[in-house]
Design a protein around this motif. Structure first.
Motif, PDB file in Angstrom:
ATOM      1  N   THR A 150       0.937  -1.268  -0.065  1.00  0.00           N
ATOM      2  CA  THR A 150      -0.112  -0.192  -0.002  1.00  0.00           C
ATOM      3  C   THR A 150       0.747   1.168  -0.074  1.00  0.00           C
ATOM      4  O   THR A 150       2.112   1.333   0.189  1.00  0.00           O
ATOM      5  N   ALA A 151       0.115   2.392  -0.332  1.00  0.00           N
ATOM      6  CA  ALA A 151       0.847   3.663  -0.246  1.00  0.00           C
ATOM      7  C   ALA A 151       1.462   3.851   1.276  1.00  0.00           C
ATOM      8  O   ALA A 151       2.609   4.582   1.407  1.00  0.00           O
ATOM      9  N   LEU A 152       0.836   3.351   2.478  1.00  0.00           N
ATOM     10  CA  LEU A 152       1.278   3.520   3.736  1.00  0.00           C
ATOM     11  C   LEU A 152       2.589   2.736   3.748  1.00  0.00           C
ATOM     12  O   LEU A 152       3.648   3.075   4.449  1.00  0.00           O
ATOM     13  N   ALA A 176       6.569   6.434  15.110  1.00  0.00           N
ATOM     14  CA  ALA A 176       5.286   7.013  15.058  1.00  0.00           C
ATOM     15  C   ALA A 176       5.408   8.500  14.865  1.00  0.00           C
ATOM     16  O   ALA A 176       4.439   8.888  14.254  1.00  0.00           O
ATOM     17  N   PRO A 177       6.201   9.135  15.845  1.00  0.00           N
ATOM     18  CA  PRO A 177       6.145  10.595  15.634  1.00  0.00           C
ATOM     19  C   PRO A 177       6.470  11.241  14.326  1.00  0.00           C
ATOM     20  O   PRO A 177       6.080  11.905  13.694  1.00  0.00           O
ATOM     21  N   ILE A 178       7.427  10.305  13.450  1.00  0.00           N
ATOM     22  CA  ILE A 178       7.713  11.005  12.252  1.00  0.00           C
ATOM     23  C   ILE A 178       6.779  10.561  11.164  1.00  0.00           C
ATOM     24  O   ILE A 178       6.508  11.577  10.391  1.00  0.00           O
ATOM     25  N   MET A 179       6.162   9.368  11.234  1.00  0.00           N
ATOM     26  CA  MET A 179       5.002   9.173  10.529  1.00  0.00           C
ATOM     27  C   MET A 179       3.812  10.028  10.575  1.00  0.00           C
ATOM     28  O   MET A 179       3.203  10.486   9.635  1.00  0.00           O
ATOM     29  N   ILE A 185      -0.086  10.356   9.848  1.00  0.00           N
ATOM     30  CA  ILE A 185      -0.657   9.083   9.917  1.00  0.00           C
ATOM     31  C   ILE A 185      -0.668   8.739  11.579  1.00  0.00           C
ATOM     32  O   ILE A 185       0.407   8.778  12.297  1.00  0.00           O
ATOM     33  N   LYS A 186      -1.803   8.333  12.047  1.00  0.00           N
ATOM     34  CA  LYS A 186      -1.868   7.727  13.412  1.00  0.00           C
ATOM     35  C   LYS A 186      -2.152   5.915  13.374  1.00  0.00           C
ATOM     36  O   LYS A 186      -3.292   5.842  12.807  1.00  0.00           O
ATOM     37  N   ILE A 187      -1.212   5.639  13.794  1.00  0.00           N
ATOM     38  CA  ILE A 187      -1.512   4.134  13.651  1.00  0.00           C
ATOM     39  C   ILE A 187      -2.727   3.412  14.691  1.00  0.00           C
ATOM     40  O   ILE A 187      -3.354   2.217  14.257  1.00  0.00           O
ATOM     41  N   THR A 188      -3.155   4.341  15.699  1.00  0.00           N
ATOM     42  CA  THR A 188      -4.167   3.860  16.465  1.00  0.00           C
ATOM     43  C   THR A 188      -5.470   3.906  15.669  1.00  0.00           C
ATOM     44  O   THR A 188      -6.508   3.346  16.115  1.00  0.00           O
ATOM     45  N   THR A 189      -5.650   4.591  14.617  1.00  0.00           N
ATOM     46  CA  THR A 189      -6.827   4.732  13.728  1.00  0.00           C
ATOM     47  C   THR A 189      -6.737   3.249  12.615  1.00  0.00           C
ATOM     48  O   THR A 189      -7.630   3.165  12.024  1.00  0.00           O
ATOM     49  N   TYR A 190      -5.723   2.658  12.885  1.00  0.00           N
ATOM     50  CA  TYR A 190      -5.777   1.286  12.052  1.00  0.00           C
ATOM     51  C   TYR A 190      -6.207  -0.020  12.801  1.00  0.00           C
ATOM     52  O   TYR A 190      -5.966   0.048  14.099  1.00  0.00           O
TER      53      TYR A 190
END
Length: 228
Positions: A150-152, A176-179, A185-190
């Motif tokens: 994916t693009a991510l 996490a902070p760089i993404m 991007i917040k990984i908690t939304t995945y």
């Protein structure tokens, strides 16, 4: 005329997978008329379903199996005309039984695993080692991606590439902070909720160190080759 043979198996010490081999060893010395297995019947499902053997329930008391086997082996030796007796166990406790049976002129065939003590082996007329087949480890499942690249995934690769030193990768905690700063991007939304879980599901794309504050992640060029 073929000699009569009795086979006595310590079922709590010898696995039922050796049943055929033990019987064959006894048959090499004559006709096997008695084939008994001793142990707690409730814990020996393998032996209870083995044809050609009579399972003798010894109860649950300490040394109950050894004592019952010795008593019945001596009883058979005294009351019947056996030419050979097979004792199948890797336990040294049957050393005295083997010696006593030999004193009565019987051929005593010991059968046990490689761990059997020398005292028991030496007390027998002959001793046969049972070879246990080592269980084969299950093959590791092939690495598979959780889905198409994916693009991510591409953005993660670029971030790792930009922050990796000497090909060692970058700390997972720094991802996490760089993404978030660079790509919002917040990984908690995945569904995975955290970066380690997300990256672990894409083992053909990313390589992770074991858990720890300094654990790093690297991308696998081969995994991304199809997207280039």
């Amino acid at each position: 005329m073929s000699a009569h043979v009795a086979v006595f198996v310590d079922g709590e010490n010898i696995n039922a997978e050796h049943a055929a081999a033990i019987k064959a060893i006894g048959a090499n010395h004559g006709t096997v008329d008695v084939a008994r297995v001793y142990g707690n019947a409730a814990t020996l499902p393998g032996w209870s379903n083995t044809p050609g053997y009579r399972l003798i329930h010894s109860g649950t008391g300490k040394n109950a199996t050894d004592i019952l086997l010795v008593v019945q082996a001596m009883d058979q030796a005294l009351s019947r005309d056996f030419g050979a007796i097979v004792i199948a166990s890797s336990d040294r406790d049957f050393t005295h039984l083997a010696a006593r049976l030999r004193e009565r002129g019987l051929t005593v065939i010991g059968v046990g695993e490689a761990k059997t003590p020398q005292m028991f082996r030496a007390a027998c007329s002959r001793f046969h080692v049972l070879h246990t087949t080592a269980p084969q480890p299950e093959p590791a499942p092939p690495e598979r991606s959780a889905g198409p690249i994916t693009a991510l995934d591409e953005n993660i690769r670029r971030v790792i590439q930009a922050n990796s030193k000497n090909g060692q990768g970058m700390r997972i905690v720094d991802l996490a902070p760089i993404m978030h700063t660079k790509h919002r991007i917040k990984i908690t939304t995945y569904p995975e909720r955290n970066w380690r879980a997300y990256l672990s599901k894409r083992a053909d794309l990313f390589d992770l160190d074991p858990k720890g504050p300094e654990a790093k992640v690297r991308f696998k060029p081969k995994g991304f080759a199809s997207s280039s």
